[in-house]
Design a protein around this motif. Structure first.
Motif, PDB file in Angstrom:
ATOM      1  N   ARG A  75     -53.810  11.861 -42.569  1.00 59.68           N
ATOM      2  CA  ARG A  75     -52.503  11.382 -42.139  1.00 59.68           C
ATOM      3  C   ARG A  75     -52.332   9.914 -42.497  1.00 59.68           C
ATOM      4  N   ARG A  97     -45.833  19.015 -40.565  1.00 58.41           N
ATOM      5  CA  ARG A  97     -46.353  20.184 -39.854  1.00 58.41           C
ATOM      6  C   ARG A  97     -46.494  21.375 -40.811  1.00 58.41           C
ATOM      7  N   TYR A 101     -46.204  12.951 -38.681  1.00 55.24           N
ATOM      8  CA  TYR A 101     -46.501  14.105 -37.834  1.00 55.24           C
ATOM      9  C   TYR A 101     -46.191  13.822 -36.367  1.00 55.24           C
TER      10      TYR A 101
END
Length: 300
Positions: free
Chosen positions: A165, A145, A119
Motif C-alpha cells: 500500500r 479493494r 484503501y
C-alpha cells in the motif's frame, strides 16, 4: 534471486530496477514493448498483454513477482474514461499475473502486488495501520479493494501474497515536481484547509520496502509503504519552502481545486495518516524517516 517486475518502466519501477540490480539480482521486466527496455547484464524483457504473447514460457525459475503496473491516477481530471482505465488496467494486469503464476512450475515464492493507502479512505483525525478496518467507498478505496481482491487469488497456488500500500512517493518524477513548482515561482502555499495528511515516502525507501516484502517470509497481506512520520499538507508545503528558500504564503482554495480537477481534487484536499507498523516491527531502518531530509535529497 530472479525477480520479475510488471510495471518496471515507470517512476517507481525504474528505482526498483536499480536497487535490485545493485544487489546482484536477476531482473525480468514484463512489458508490452520490449524496445522500451534497455536489456543488459542481469536485466531482460519479456513481452506480455499482447495477442499471442505467452510470458510464462520465457520466465524460467522465478523467486518473486512484483506487480506495480496500472494506469496513473495523476492527470487533469478523472473523466469516466479515465476512471475506467484506472480500474480496468489494475484488474487486467493483476489477473494476468495470477494466470501466469498458475502456469508456472515451479511457482514463485511470493507475489508483491501494488496497492495504495487510498484503501483506508480519507480522514483528518484517524490514524491507520495495516490492522485498520475500513468501510470507505470513495473511488480510490473501491479501486484498491478490487485490486487486492484480484491479487489474493494467487494464494490458491500457495504463493505468499503482499499488498504494498504505497503512499505519496517522492522522487525526481511522480507528484513532487508539480507540488514544488508553485514554490519555485514564488506562489507556494497550503492546498485547501492545509489540515489534510500527506502519507509521503522517499522512492529509495519504496524500493527497499518492496525488497523487504520479498525477503521477509513473515510478511503477508497488507504492508504500508510509507514513511514513519507523515505530515499535514500545511507542514509539507512549509518544508518545501524551507528547502527551496521560497515563501509559503499563498493558499489554494478548495473551490479552485474542485473547479479545476473535479473529483480528482479529493485526492489533494483529503488524505490519511498512515503508519507503516509492519515495516517498523520488522526492524527496517528508513533512509529518509523525516520529510525535510527527504526533500533535501531530491530537490537539492
Amino acid at each position: 534471486m530472479h525477480i520479475v517486475i510488471a510495471g518496471g518502466s515507470g517512476f517507481v519501477g525504474k528505482a526498483l530496477q536499480e536497487r535490485l540490480l545493485k544487489d546482484g539480482h536477476e531482473v525480468t521486466i514484463l512489458t508490452r514493448n520490449k524496445e522500451k527496455v534497455a536489456e543488459k547484464n542481469r536485466l531482460r524483457a519479456v513481452e506480455w498483454l499482447n495477442p499471442n504473447s505467452n510470458p510464462e514460457k520465457y520466465l524460467g525459475n522465478v523467486d518473486a513477482i512484483i506487480n506495480i503496473a496500472g494506469e496513473s491516477i495523476n492527470g487533469f481530471r478523472w473523466t469516466k474514461t479515465k476512471k475506467k482505465q484506472i480500474i480496468e488496467s489494475r484488474i487486467r494486469t493483476t489477473r494476468e499475473i495470477v494466470r501466469i503464476i498458475g502456469e508456472m512450475d515451479p511457482k514463485p515464492k511470493v507475489l508483491v502486488n501494488g496497492s495504495a493507502v487510498g484503501y483506508y479512505g480519507m480522514s483528518d483525525e484517524d490514524t491507520f495501520t495495516e490492522e485498520s478496518k475500513t468501510e470507505a467507498n470513495d473511488f480510490l478505496a473501491t479501486v484498491v479493494r478490487k485490486w487486492e481482491e484480484e491479487a489474493k487469488q494467487a494464494e490458491k497456488f500457495g504463493v505468499r501474497t503482499v499488498y504494498a500500500r504505497l503512499g505519496v512517493v517522492l522522487g525526481k518524477g511522480g507528484a513532487l515536481p508539480l507540488m514544488a513548482l508553485p514554490y519555485k515561482i514564488g506562489v507556494g502555499g497550503p492546498v485547501g484547509s492545509g489540515n489534510q495528511w500527506v502519507p509521503w515516502v522517499h522512492q529509495d525507501d519504496v524500493a527497499d520496502l518492496l525488497l523487504l516484502a520479498i525477503e521477509n517470509d513473515s510478511i503477508s497481506g497488507p504492508l504500508n509503504v510509507t514513511a514513519p512520520n507523515p505530515v499535514k499538507n500545511n507542514e509539507f508545503g512549509k518544508t518545501i519552502g524551507r528547502v527551496l528558500h521560497r515563501p509559503h504564503w499563498m493558499p489554494v482554495p478548495s473551490f479552485t481545486m474542485k473547479m479545476l480537477l473535479g473529483e480528482m481534487s479529493e485526492m489533494l484536499l483529503s488524505g490519511q495518516c498512515v503508519i507503516p507498523r509492519r515495516a517498523l516491527h520488522s526492524g527496517y531502518t528508513y533512509h529518509y524517516p523525516e520529510l525535510e531530509q527527504a526533500l533535501e535529497n531530491i530537490l537539492r
